[in-house]
Design an enzyme around this catalytic site. Structure first.
Site, PDB file in Angstrom:
ATOM      1  N   SER A 115       0.787  -1.237   0.000  1.00  0.00           N
ATOM      2  CA  SER A 115       0.000   0.000   0.000  1.00  0.00           C
ATOM      3  C   SER A 115       0.816   1.283   0.000  1.00  0.00           C
ATOM      4  O   SER A 115       0.240   2.378  -0.033  1.00  0.00           O
ATOM      5  CB  SER A 115      -0.951   0.017   1.212  1.00  0.00           C
ATOM      6  OG  SER A 115      -2.032  -0.852   0.993  1.00  0.00           O
ATOM      7  N   LYS A 154      -0.177   3.738  -2.621  1.00  0.00           N
ATOM      8  CA  LYS A 154      -1.264   4.732  -2.524  1.00  0.00           C
ATOM      9  C   LYS A 154      -0.738   6.171  -2.483  1.00  0.00           C
ATOM     10  O   LYS A 154      -1.483   7.106  -2.790  1.00  0.00           O
ATOM     11  CB  LYS A 154      -2.129   4.434  -1.309  1.00  0.00           C
ATOM     12  CG  LYS A 154      -2.927   3.131  -1.427  1.00  0.00           C
ATOM     13  CD  LYS A 154      -3.842   2.920  -0.245  1.00  0.00           C
ATOM     14  CE  LYS A 154      -4.736   1.706  -0.406  1.00  0.00           C
ATOM     15  NZ  LYS A 154      -4.069   0.442  -0.077  1.00  0.00           N
ATOM     16  N   SER A 212      -5.675   3.296   4.771  1.00  0.00           N
ATOM     17  CA  SER A 212      -5.216   2.394   3.710  1.00  0.00           C
ATOM     18  C   SER A 212      -6.343   1.544   3.132  1.00  0.00           C
ATOM     19  O   SER A 212      -6.152   0.362   2.830  1.00  0.00           O
ATOM     20  CB  SER A 212      -4.098   1.486   4.231  1.00  0.00           C
ATOM     21  OG  SER A 212      -3.243   1.103   3.168  1.00  0.00           O
ATOM     22  N   LYS A 227       3.115   6.494   5.534  1.00  0.00           N
ATOM     23  CA  LYS A 227       2.277   5.497   4.850  1.00  0.00           C
ATOM     24  C   LYS A 227       2.778   4.121   5.204  1.00  0.00           C
ATOM     25  O   LYS A 227       3.983   3.852   5.195  1.00  0.00           O
ATOM     26  CB  LYS A 227       2.319   5.680   3.322  1.00  0.00           C
ATOM     27  CG  LYS A 227       1.315   4.778   2.590  1.00  0.00           C
ATOM     28  CD  LYS A 227      -0.106   5.240   2.839  1.00  0.00           C
ATOM     29  CE  LYS A 227      -1.139   4.170   2.485  1.00  0.00           C
ATOM     30  NZ  LYS A 227      -1.262   3.099   3.507  1.00  0.00           N
TER      31      LYS A 227
END
Length: 278
Positions: A51, A54, A108, A214
């Site tokens: 992820s 993203k 997420s 993140k």
């Protein structure tokens, strides 16, 4: 010219970082004052990034100047057909692009990220063209992104390349605000409101000034983390990839933070006998 004492301190500091034992299989820590690599472990190996993808999805979306207040719906095709991961965003929910971006980055959410790429101006094909152009513009020559969520193991990069992505993403106030927000409440299907939390457990931790964050996880990628931090007046970018346990990346991050200057508070314990005496 550096004074001898200062030079010794810097050598010890960098030496401590380079000698650190990390659970992450791929890592890099960069001092943003001078671009010096303070720690490096298999930083040029190409591996899945989960992820962390993203952040690229967010940059490309914001570059498109799409109406962030426009409502988009979460549809059946936004469901994860690859990993069958769960989502707290029900099919049929209607939310603004801004809210979808909040859920994709902060908690997420894969359905939110998929919906953002599906409703990208010009469609999914235009989204992927924009991603490829962005990778070229950032000089991320060792990075491949096939889809918006990071669920595909074909989304790959290196720790060194991801430093470029982290620093580029930091130039978007929307991304830095969302990724350092601890929680938010979003109204979903049937007017029901749900509270979402940041997947980074260090957000809000005393002594940690986090500038960008993140997380990511898939079985192929392991536990991953991108962070830009300011600790003891020093700014650094850290990338941790392929830690085999979710808790291991936090241990790695805390240990790196301590060597960057973070001091964890230790609460004094007072014995019962001592309290009774006083």
């Amino acid at each position: 010219m550096l004074k001898p004492k200062l030079l010794v301190v810097l050598m010890l500091y960098c030496g401590s970082l380079s000698a650190m034992q990390l659970s992450a299989q791929n890592a890099i820590v960069v001092d943003e004052r001078n671009g010096q690599v303070l720690l490096e472990k298999n930083a040029d190996a190409v591996v899945p990034i989960a992820s962390l993808t993203k952040l690229m999805t967010a940059m490309v979306l914001l570059d498109s100047k799409a109406n962030m207040d426009e409502k988009i719906s979460i549809e059946e095709e936004d469901k994860d057909q690859l990993k069958h991961s769960r989502s707290h965003v029900p099919i049929g929910s209607s939310l603004t692009r801004r809210e979808a971006l909040q859920l994709a980055l902060m908690s997420s959410d894969n359905r939110a990220a998929a919906a953002l790429s599906r409703t990208y101006p010009g469609g999914q094909g235009a989204f992927m063209v924009a991603v490829k152009s962005k990778l070229i513009a950032l000089g991320m020559g060792h990075t491949v992104i096939r889809e918006a969520t990071g669920l595909s193991p074909e989304n790959t990069s290196t720790a060194a390349d991801l430093v470029k992505m982290a620093q580029a993403a930091s130039r978007y106030p929307e991304i830095t605000d969302i990724t350092t927000d601890s929680e938010d409440s979003v109204t979903l299907k049937n007017g029901l409101s749900r509270e979402f939390h940041n997947t980074n457990r260090l957000i809000g931790k005393k002594g940690w000034d986090i500038l960008l964050s993140k997380t990511g996880f898939t079985n192929e990628a392991g536990a991953c983390l991108i962070m830009r931090v300011k600790l003891a007046g020093k700014k650094a970018t850290m990338i941790l990839l392929n830690a085999r346990a979710g808790s291991a990346r936090w241990t790695d991050a805390l240990n790196i933070g301590k060597l960057l200057g973070y001091k964890e508070e230790i609460k004094a314990k007072i014995s019962r006998r001592h309290r009774r005496h006083h």
